[in-house]
Design a protein around this motif. Structure first.
Motif, short mmCIF file in Angstrom:
data_model
loop_
_atom_site.label_atom_id
_atom_site.label_comp_id
_atom_site.label_asym_id
_atom_site.label_seq_id
_atom_site.Cartn_x
_atom_site.Cartn_y
_atom_site.Cartn_z
N UNK A 170 0.83 -1.20 0.00
CA UNK A 170 0.00 0.00 0.00
C UNK A 170 0.87 1.26 0.00
N UNK A 171 2.00 1.21 0.72
CA UNK A 171 2.91 2.35 0.73
C UNK A 171 3.52 2.57 -0.65
N UNK A 172 3.90 1.48 -1.31
CA UNK A 172 4.41 1.60 -2.68
C UNK A 172 3.34 2.16 -3.60
N UNK A 173 2.09 1.71 -3.39
CA UNK A 173 0.99 2.20 -4.21
C UNK A 173 0.75 3.68 -4.02
N UNK A 208 7.66 23.87 0.82
CA UNK A 208 6.26 23.99 1.11
C UNK A 208 5.41 23.51 -0.06
N UNK A 209 4.31 22.85 0.29
CA UNK A 209 3.41 22.37 -0.75
C UNK A 209 3.77 21.03 -1.31
N UNK A 210 4.81 20.38 -0.74
CA UNK A 210 5.16 19.04 -1.17
C UNK A 210 5.06 18.12 0.00
N UNK A 211 4.90 16.84 -0.27
CA UNK A 211 4.80 15.85 0.81
C UNK A 211 5.84 14.79 0.60
N UNK A 212 6.30 14.24 1.73
CA UNK A 212 7.34 13.22 1.65
C UNK A 212 6.76 11.95 1.09
N UNK A 213 7.47 11.27 0.23
CA UNK A 213 7.03 9.98 -0.31
C UNK A 213 7.18 8.92 0.75
N UNK A 214 6.35 7.88 0.73
CA UNK A 214 6.49 6.80 1.70
C UNK A 214 7.87 6.18 1.62
N UNK A 215 8.34 5.71 2.76
CA UNK A 215 9.65 5.08 2.79
C UNK A 215 9.68 3.87 1.87
N UNK A 216 10.80 3.65 1.22
CA UNK A 216 10.92 2.50 0.33
C UNK A 216 10.87 1.22 1.11
N UNK A 217 9.86 0.35 0.89
CA UNK A 217 9.75 -0.89 1.67
C UNK A 217 10.91 -1.82 1.37
N UNK A 265 -2.91 1.32 -16.76
CA UNK A 265 -1.67 1.40 -17.55
C UNK A 265 -0.45 1.40 -16.65
N UNK A 266 -0.51 2.16 -15.56
CA UNK A 266 0.62 2.27 -14.64
C UNK A 266 0.62 1.17 -13.57
N UNK A 267 -0.38 0.27 -13.64
CA UNK A 267 -0.50 -0.84 -12.68
C UNK A 267 -0.57 -0.35 -11.24
N UNK A 268 -1.41 0.65 -11.05
CA UNK A 268 -1.64 1.24 -9.73
C UNK A 268 -3.09 1.03 -9.35
N UNK A 269 -3.33 0.41 -8.21
CA UNK A 269 -4.70 0.16 -7.76
C UNK A 269 -5.12 1.25 -6.77
N UNK A 270 -6.21 1.98 -7.06
CA UNK A 270 -6.68 2.99 -6.11
C UNK A 270 -7.15 2.39 -4.79
N UNK A 271 -7.42 1.09 -4.76
CA UNK A 271 -7.95 0.44 -3.57
C UNK A 271 -6.89 -0.31 -2.76
N UNK A 272 -5.62 -0.24 -3.18
CA UNK A 272 -4.59 -1.02 -2.50
C UNK A 272 -4.45 -0.64 -1.03
N UNK A 273 -4.72 0.62 -0.70
CA UNK A 273 -4.60 1.05 0.69
C UNK A 273 -5.65 0.45 1.61
N UNK A 274 -6.74 -0.08 1.03
CA UNK A 274 -7.81 -0.66 1.85
C UNK A 274 -7.55 -2.11 2.24
N UNK A 275 -6.68 -2.79 1.49
CA UNK A 275 -6.50 -4.22 1.70
C UNK A 275 -6.01 -4.59 3.11
N UNK A 276 -5.02 -3.87 3.69
CA UNK A 276 -4.59 -4.26 5.03
C UNK A 276 -5.72 -4.26 6.06
N UNK A 277 -6.58 -3.23 6.00
CA UNK A 277 -7.69 -3.16 6.96
C UNK A 277 -8.73 -4.25 6.70
N UNK A 278 -9.03 -4.50 5.44
CA UNK A 278 -10.03 -5.52 5.10
C UNK A 278 -9.57 -6.91 5.54
N UNK A 279 -8.28 -7.20 5.41
CA UNK A 279 -7.77 -8.53 5.76
C UNK A 279 -7.77 -8.77 7.27
#
Length: 259
Positions: free
Chosen positions: A46-49, A250-259, A84-98
């Motif tokens: 989910x972090x990579x997503x 300002x106006x930028x956000x840090x990317x998730x840490x590389x897993x 096309x980019x193989x990105x799932x908008x729902x990937x962040x929900x999977x940990x909670x659902x499981x």
């Protein structure tokens, strides 16, 4: 459910020499940690997503500009872009659902007085003075807030409040850093969305505090699951989604840490 009950009971038996009457409570904490450990790869995915979705924001902004007057084409174009980019908008929900099946099994296990036609012996187990099958209102009726059972819940509430305050501060800082960097959506482009997103943004930092309500109304065994899982989530998100450094523009956000 009897298989699940046997698993909890067997783990409690192994822990009994060390934790005595609270062995089942400790078994629930360890079981929760095991579930979260098994789900952790999904959290990393989910972090990579999310990192991938952040990288797509300029293209999404262009699509919104291009299809501002045609929501159907916008939705189709965004789905095609994610595919096309193989990105799932729902990937962040999977940990909670499981995690939901494990929580509901635990909830029902300590809400039923019988298992397989026999008395549920697990309900007699305790965390210190508080039975694992009881709820906060039971503790209030047997000694009050500062009674032996009430103090167990006070301890859980303190832990949850500390974790919620930690999440609150992190969410506020991440939203403050990321808001200006998100694509602008006007009322003319997507009617009503801007106002709705603003309301959600104001409400989001307070969501962690609703865990206090869950701890108060579910059986103590399920409350232990909630407290352990919430604490794990706070630590996990701090590792996978670091806050922007002092030098971040300002106006930028840090990317998730590389897993």
């Amino acid at each position: 459910m009897s298989v699940f009950a046997d698993l909890v009971a067997h783990l409690a038996d192994l822990l009994q020499p060390l934790f005595h009457a609270s062995a089942t409570a400790v078994a629930i904490v360890l079981f929760t940690a095991l579930v979260r450990l098994l789900v952790h790869p999904l959290s990393r995915a989910a972090a990579r997503g999310q990192r991938a979705r952040i990288a797509l924001q300029p293209q999404i902004a262009e699509l919104r500009r291009k299809h501002a007057k045609n929501p159907e084409k916008l939705q189709k174009a965004m789905l095609e872009l994610h595919a096309k980019e193989k990105v799932s908008p729902l990937s962040g929900c999977l940990p909670s659902l499981c995690q939901l099946p494990a929580f509901f099994l635990l909830y029902h296990l300590f809400s039923n007085t019988t298992i397989g036609g026999e008395s549920n012996a697990l309900l007699t187990h305790k965390l210190f003075a508080a039975p694992l099958g009881d709820r906060w209102h039971d503790a209030l009726g047997d000694g009050g807030v500062l009674g032996p059972q009430g103090l167990v819940y006070v301890g859980l509430f303190v832990i949850v409040a500390c974790v919620a305050a930690f999440n609150f501060r992190r969410t506020k800082r991440m939203m403050a850093a990321g808001t200006a960097g998100m694509p602008t959506v006007t009322d003319e482009q997507l009617p009503g969305m801007a106002a709705s997103m603003g309301a959600v943004s104001k409400f989001m930092p307070f969501m962690s505090f609703f865990t206090l309500v869950s701890v108060a109304v579910v059986p103590l065994a399920a409350a232990l699951y909630v407290v352990t899982s919430t604490t794990w989530s706070a630590v996990e998100r701090a590792a996978l989604y670091p806050l922007p450094s002092a030098g971040t523009a300002p106006g930028t956000s840090a990317a998730p840490a590389t897993p």
